[in-house]
Enzyme design. Structure first.
Site, mmCIF file in Angstrom:
data_model
loop_
_atom_site.group_PDB
_atom_site.id
_atom_site.type_symbol
_atom_site.label_atom_id
_atom_site.label_comp_id
_atom_site.label_asym_id
_atom_site.label_seq_id
_atom_site.Cartn_x
_atom_site.Cartn_y
_atom_site.Cartn_z
ATOM 1 N N ARG A 81 6.505 6.047 2.556
ATOM 2 C CA ARG A 81 5.040 6.756 2.877
ATOM 3 C C ARG A 81 4.256 6.052 3.824
ATOM 4 O O ARG A 81 3.578 6.620 4.767
ATOM 5 C CB ARG A 81 4.394 7.261 1.471
ATOM 6 N N LEU B 63 0.829 -1.274 0.004
ATOM 7 C CA LEU B 63 -0.187 -0.002 0.063
ATOM 8 C C LEU B 63 0.950 1.081 -0.127
ATOM 9 O O LEU B 63 1.805 1.161 0.796
ATOM 10 C CB LEU B 63 -0.867 -0.062 1.271
ATOM 11 N N HIS B 64 0.916 2.205 -0.719
ATOM 12 C CA HIS B 64 1.437 3.268 -0.757
ATOM 13 C C HIS B 64 0.758 4.643 -1.362
ATOM 14 O O HIS B 64 1.071 5.693 -1.216
ATOM 15 C CB HIS B 64 2.630 3.201 -1.578
ATOM 16 N N ARG B 65 -0.546 4.320 -2.171
ATOM 17 C CA ARG B 65 -1.158 5.547 -2.566
ATOM 18 C C ARG B 65 -1.637 6.465 -1.685
ATOM 19 O O ARG B 65 -1.868 6.282 -0.533
ATOM 20 C CB ARG B 65 -2.332 5.054 -3.310
ATOM 21 N N ASP C 232 -2.205 -1.704 -4.116
ATOM 22 C CA ASP C 232 -2.591 -0.502 -4.761
ATOM 23 C C ASP C 232 -1.630 -0.018 -6.020
ATOM 24 O O ASP C 232 -1.899 1.051 -6.506
ATOM 25 C CB ASP C 232 -3.205 0.548 -3.658
#
Ligand code: UD1
Length: 404
Positions: A241, A206-208, A283
């Site tokens: 992030r 997950l990073h968005r 994502d």
């Protein structure tokens, strides 16, 4: 001899540029190639490890812009690239994907009248909250050569009124890199190091910003991963992030009922983790593409995708961002009720970089490259644009960008 300047900045760029720099090597008598790193990604694990694994050429410069506000990052890249554009005097600047480094380099190049080639052009999520979508639209409208990975891209570009002689469907250069490193990745001992059994774990990333920077959304997704962890181990390489968001929100990984967080992985280790996962929850756009090609079920934790080919031909399903729906889909994947075939996607055949470079070199040598200041003359007529295209107003986009 003509000069091509390649720009890299962030992790997904390295995978794509590595294929292009390998392909351009066979043209070294015809073109001179130069690589510049913007420094958007700077940690060893987000940058250096990829240069080492891919044996990429040394960049002639690292602009060392680092992280920060999107506008500042773009501004710094433009400012610091300027002196290099003046000394290198490239005939073409090549940018890939949709990251801030790529749009910044595009803007800097066209300010100097240097034509730009955009590799992976035309993808559209139609989600204006994504910085990447804004970057994609601007880059496509400002580039003299557009190389696309899937057929939806040409339809998108046509509907925005772009002159289609600039567009070339050459395929997906990320898949070239996968083919190149498949055997080496197989030798990785990452499963042993992490104590994972093949097909008995789930790989998740997950990073968005829309998923991790919003605490409510992040907790919903974290809750879904915890529930999946109750029936199969979940391993999550944590993007910086996401690490930051985790600290801010106070989420505890590596607890009894929560998934296991590990540092960002190298290309070869990550490839091996993907290949032997029971299924993938992500994502990331690139991982969607890769899992389709290796035939591993992929649950896309988003509400839309700019890569519809991975759903149509591949192993992806856009499962959304609600815990219940995600867990239902994970249970289906667990039971094997999912597409698991290796996707055969048009032009994803390992030769995309060769086709792309050949067109770049031939267009450069023929003198037919459209200079940036002439791009407007090559758009479709206003009448056609009026009837077929949704209006894309660059000034309005820039204005919105400021307000995020
Ligand atoms: C960028 C891209 C995204 C891509 C992703 C892959 C844009 C708009 N987004 O997002 O499309 O999928 O890269 O990773 O360009 N950080 C480090 N070390 C690094 C780099 C970043 O610790 O080497 C941290 C910084 O604290 C930074 C955060 O990660 O604030 C986010 O980095 P940033 O470059 O802003 O964008 P990404 O989220 O990585």
């Amino acid at each position: 001899m003509k000069t091509i300047l390649f720009i890299v900045g962030a992790r997904p760029n390295f995978v794509k540029i590595s294929a292009l720099t390998r392909a351009v090597a066979s043209y070294k008598n015809r073109v001179r190639c130069v690589l510049i790193h913007t420094g958007q990604h700077y940690s060893d694990e987000m940058s250096k490890v990829f240069f080492n694994e891919f044996h990429m050429p040394e960049p002639v410069a690292n602009l060392e812009v680092g992280s920060g506000d999107r506008i500042v990052q773009t501004h710094l890249i433009m400012e610091r690239l300027e002196e290099h554009l003046k000394t290198i005097k490239p005939d073409l600047v090549v940018v890939v994907g949709d990251v801030n480094s790529s749009i910044a380099a595009t803007l800097a190049a066209i300010r100097f009248g240097i034509p730009v080639a955009h590799v992976e052009a035309g993808l559209r999520s139609r989600n204006w909250q994504m910085p990447e979508e804004i970057n994609r639209v601007m880059m496509d409208h400002l580039s003299s050569l557009l190389f696309t990975t899937e057929s939806s891209a040409a339809s998108n570009l046509r509907s925005e009124g772009l002159d289609m002689t600039r567009v070339h469907f050459t395929g997906n250069v990320m898949i070239d890199t996968m083919n190149q490193f498949e055997e080496m990745a197989e030798k990785s001992d990452v499963l042993e190091r992490l104590g994972l059994k093949p097909y008995n774990y789930v790989l998740s990333t997950l990073h968005r910003p829309e998923n991790v920077d919003n605490p409510e959304r992040f907790m919903e997704l974290f809750g879904a991963l915890c529930e999946v962890q109750s029936f199969i181990p979940v391993v999550v390489p944590l993007h910086p992030r996401t690490q930051e968001a985790t600290r801010r929100i106070g989420v505890e990984w590596n607890e009894r009922f929560s998934p296991r967080a590990i540092p960002p992985q190298s290309y070869l280790d990550f490839f091996k983790l993907q290949r032997y996962a029971r299924f993938i929850m992500t994502d990331s756009g690139g991982i969607q593409e890769e899992s389709s090609v290796i035939g591993v079920p992929c649950l896309t934790l988003r509400t839309e995708t700019e890569r519809p080919v991975t759903v149509e031909y591949g192993t992806c399903e856009v499962v959304g961002v609600h815990r219940e729906k995600i867990v239902d889909a994970a249970k289906r994947a667990m039971r094997g009720e999912w597409k698991r075939r290796k996707a055969v996607i048009p032009m994803w055949d390992g030769c995309a970089a060769n086709r792309t470079i050949q067109i770049m070199v031939e267009t450069l040598e023929s003198g037919r490259l459209i200079p940036p200041n002439a791009l407007a003359h090559y758009a479709t007529t206003p009448l056609e644009r009026e009837t077929v295209a949704p209006k894309v107003d660059i000034m309005q986009i820039l204005e919105r960008e400021k307000t995020f």
